[in-house]
Design a protein around this motif. Structure first.
Motif, mmCIF file in Angstrom:
data_model
loop_
_atom_site.group_PDB
_atom_site.id
_atom_site.type_symbol
_atom_site.label_atom_id
_atom_site.label_comp_id
_atom_site.label_asym_id
_atom_site.label_seq_id
_atom_site.Cartn_x
_atom_site.Cartn_y
_atom_site.Cartn_z
ATOM 1 N N GLU A 79 0.566 -1.734 0.269
ATOM 2 C CA GLU A 79 -0.154 0.217 -0.065
ATOM 3 C C GLU A 79 0.848 1.025 0.009
ATOM 4 O OE1 GLU A 79 -3.821 2.122 -0.313
ATOM 5 O OE2 GLU A 79 -3.403 -0.037 0.154
ATOM 6 N N SER A 80 1.949 1.234 0.903
ATOM 7 C CA SER A 80 2.795 2.494 0.768
ATOM 8 C C SER A 80 4.510 1.634 1.455
ATOM 9 C CB SER A 80 2.430 3.336 2.238
ATOM 10 O OG SER A 80 2.195 2.583 2.781
ATOM 11 N N VAL A 81 4.871 2.652 0.798
ATOM 12 C CA VAL A 81 6.242 2.834 1.977
ATOM 13 C C VAL A 81 6.849 4.283 2.127
ATOM 14 C CG1 VAL A 81 8.783 2.483 0.964
ATOM 15 C CG2 VAL A 81 7.497 0.857 -0.279
ATOM 16 N N SER A 82 7.463 3.616 3.361
ATOM 17 C CA SER A 82 8.009 4.944 4.934
ATOM 18 C C SER A 82 8.805 5.608 4.070
ATOM 19 C CB SER A 82 7.914 4.270 5.687
ATOM 20 O OG SER A 82 9.650 3.624 5.587
ATOM 21 N N ASP A 83 9.196 7.747 4.529
ATOM 22 C CA ASP A 83 10.182 7.892 3.986
ATOM 23 C C ASP A 83 11.588 6.747 4.552
ATOM 24 O OD1 ASP A 83 8.827 9.667 2.467
ATOM 25 O OD2 ASP A 83 8.797 10.783 3.841
ATOM 26 N N GLU A 84 12.809 7.074 3.990
ATOM 27 C CA GLU A 84 14.367 6.437 4.206
ATOM 28 C C GLU A 84 13.892 7.212 5.791
ATOM 29 O OE1 GLU A 84 17.146 6.070 2.029
ATOM 30 O OE2 GLU A 84 16.023 6.015 0.727
ATOM 31 N N ASP A 85 14.723 6.604 6.775
ATOM 32 C CA ASP A 85 15.558 6.671 8.205
ATOM 33 C C ASP A 85 16.927 7.211 7.692
ATOM 34 O OD1 ASP A 85 16.972 4.576 8.486
ATOM 35 O OD2 ASP A 85 16.049 4.096 10.266
ATOM 36 N N GLU A 86 17.406 7.763 8.564
ATOM 37 C CA GLU A 86 19.370 8.091 8.432
ATOM 38 C C GLU A 86 19.696 7.394 7.555
ATOM 39 O OE1 GLU A 86 17.745 6.942 12.653
ATOM 40 O OE2 GLU A 86 17.460 8.154 11.235
ATOM 41 N N ASN A 87 19.135 5.923 8.297
ATOM 42 C CA ASN A 87 19.973 4.909 7.757
ATOM 43 C C ASN A 87 20.014 3.870 6.472
ATOM 44 O OD1 ASN A 87 22.480 4.624 9.634
ATOM 45 N ND2 ASN A 87 20.674 3.207 11.078
ATOM 46 N N GLY A 88 19.132 4.962 5.657
ATOM 47 C CA GLY A 88 18.366 3.559 4.074
ATOM 48 C C GLY A 88 17.614 2.935 5.175
ATOM 49 N N ASN A 89 17.276 2.690 5.465
ATOM 50 C CA ASN A 89 15.409 1.493 6.381
ATOM 51 C C ASN A 89 13.978 2.543 6.437
ATOM 52 O OD1 ASN A 89 17.219 -0.470 7.339
ATOM 53 N ND2 ASN A 89 17.753 1.580 9.688
ATOM 54 N N VAL A 90 14.044 1.588 5.548
ATOM 55 C CA VAL A 90 11.904 1.898 4.915
ATOM 56 C C VAL A 90 11.224 0.885 6.214
ATOM 57 C CG1 VAL A 90 12.630 3.167 3.373
ATOM 58 C CG2 VAL A 90 12.395 1.228 3.052
ATOM 59 N N THR A 91 9.893 0.513 5.827
ATOM 60 C CA THR A 91 9.174 -0.231 6.227
ATOM 61 C C THR A 91 7.584 -0.164 5.177
ATOM 62 O OG1 THR A 91 9.474 0.072 8.586
ATOM 63 C CG2 THR A 91 7.502 -0.728 7.721
ATOM 64 N N ALA A 92 7.827 -1.379 4.492
ATOM 65 C CA ALA A 92 6.535 -0.931 3.285
ATOM 66 C C ALA A 92 5.253 -1.526 4.791
ATOM 67 C CB ALA A 92 6.499 -1.564 2.116
ATOM 68 N N VAL A 93 4.037 -1.029 4.591
ATOM 69 C CA VAL A 93 2.732 -1.441 4.444
ATOM 70 C C VAL A 93 1.809 -2.380 3.829
ATOM 71 C CG1 VAL A 93 0.648 -0.692 5.539
ATOM 72 C CG2 VAL A 93 2.645 0.589 5.836
ATOM 73 N N ILE A 94 1.477 -3.502 4.064
ATOM 74 C CA ILE A 94 1.034 -4.403 3.294
ATOM 75 C C ILE A 94 0.276 -4.512 3.745
ATOM 76 C CG2 ILE A 94 1.070 -7.114 2.870
ATOM 77 C CD1 ILE A 94 4.179 -7.023 3.244
ATOM 78 N N THR A 95 -1.250 -4.214 2.200
ATOM 79 C CA THR A 95 -2.725 -4.718 2.390
ATOM 80 C C THR A 95 -2.997 -6.161 1.931
ATOM 81 O OG1 THR A 95 -2.696 -3.112 0.775
ATOM 82 C CG2 THR A 95 -3.035 -2.083 3.131
ATOM 83 N N HIS A 96 -4.481 -6.169 2.116
ATOM 84 C CA HIS A 96 -5.493 -7.115 1.245
ATOM 85 C C HIS A 96 -4.076 -8.484 1.462
ATOM 86 C CE1 HIS A 96 -6.309 -2.847 -0.792
ATOM 87 N NE2 HIS A 96 -7.119 -3.680 -1.284
ATOM 88 N N ALA A 97 -3.529 -8.391 2.167
ATOM 89 C CA ALA A 97 -3.336 -9.853 3.035
ATOM 90 C C ALA A 97 -4.379 -11.006 2.554
ATOM 91 C CB ALA A 97 -2.617 -9.868 4.279
ATOM 92 N N PHE A 98 -3.099 -12.491 2.524
ATOM 93 C CA PHE A 98 -4.263 -13.683 2.359
ATOM 94 C C PHE A 98 -2.937 -15.161 2.756
ATOM 95 C CE2 PHE A 98 -1.662 -12.452 -2.302
ATOM 96 C CZ PHE A 98 -1.433 -13.387 -2.356
ATOM 97 N N THR A 99 -3.854 -15.797 2.093
ATOM 98 C CA THR A 99 -2.613 -16.997 2.874
ATOM 99 C C THR A 99 -3.014 -18.085 1.803
ATOM 100 O OG1 THR A 99 -3.007 -16.446 5.426
ATOM 101 C CG2 THR A 99 -2.254 -18.527 4.443
#
Length: 149
Positions: A79-99
């Motif tokens: 759904e979205s990807v966060s802005d990079e922190d000072e070390n280049g780390n980001v987090t993606a928000v995942i929606t519409h999850a399925f198993t």
């Protein structure tokens, strides 16, 4: 029967798709990213291809499974990807999850005989071997067409 395409937003013309590894563990043996159905973290300086709008499949590498065989067990939509922190780390928000039940496991004839068509033409599965197939950063771009088979 409901399929994953019923659960995901309509694909775009240049739809991206990835297989993401979820297997990094803490010193106590617990998974570092336990909420793999809702988020995924990585460093943009090591791997910058995954963007918002991508479809993802989730994979446990063999090193964390009881039988030492990898498995693809679910997926979702970035759904979205966060802005990079000072070390280049980001987090993606995942929606519409399925198993995927049961998970697709290494050794299953379906996956062992699968015709892989990756955007990286150099990346080809060797017969009877998965050696050097999965990328070291835990993010493998695949063709969206593969998900439609």
């Amino acid at each position: 029967m409901v399929t994953y395409t019923d659960l995901l937003p309509k694909p775009t013309e240049n739809q991206q798709a990835f297989i993401l590894d979820h297997g990094k563990t803490e010193d106590d043996g617990q998974l570092k990213y336990a909420d793999d159905a809702k988020s995924y973290g990585w460093n943009m300086r090591q791997y910058g291809k995954l963007k918002a709008g991508a479809v993802v499949l989730n994979r446990h590498p063999g090193k964390i499974t009881k039988d030492r065989k990898w498995e693809i067990y679910g997926g979702g939509y970035v759904e979205s990807v966060s802005d990079e922190d000072e070390n280049g780390n980001v987090t993606a928000v995942i929606t519409h999850a399925f198993t995927i039940e049961p998970p697709i496991k290494q050794g299953d004839s379906f996956i062992e005989n699968f015709d892989w068509n990756t955007p990286n033409k150099k990346k080809r599965k060797k017969p009877n071997s998965w050696a050097y197939f999965w990328d070291q950063y835990g993010m493998n771009e695949i063709s969206y067409r593969l998900l439609l088979t």
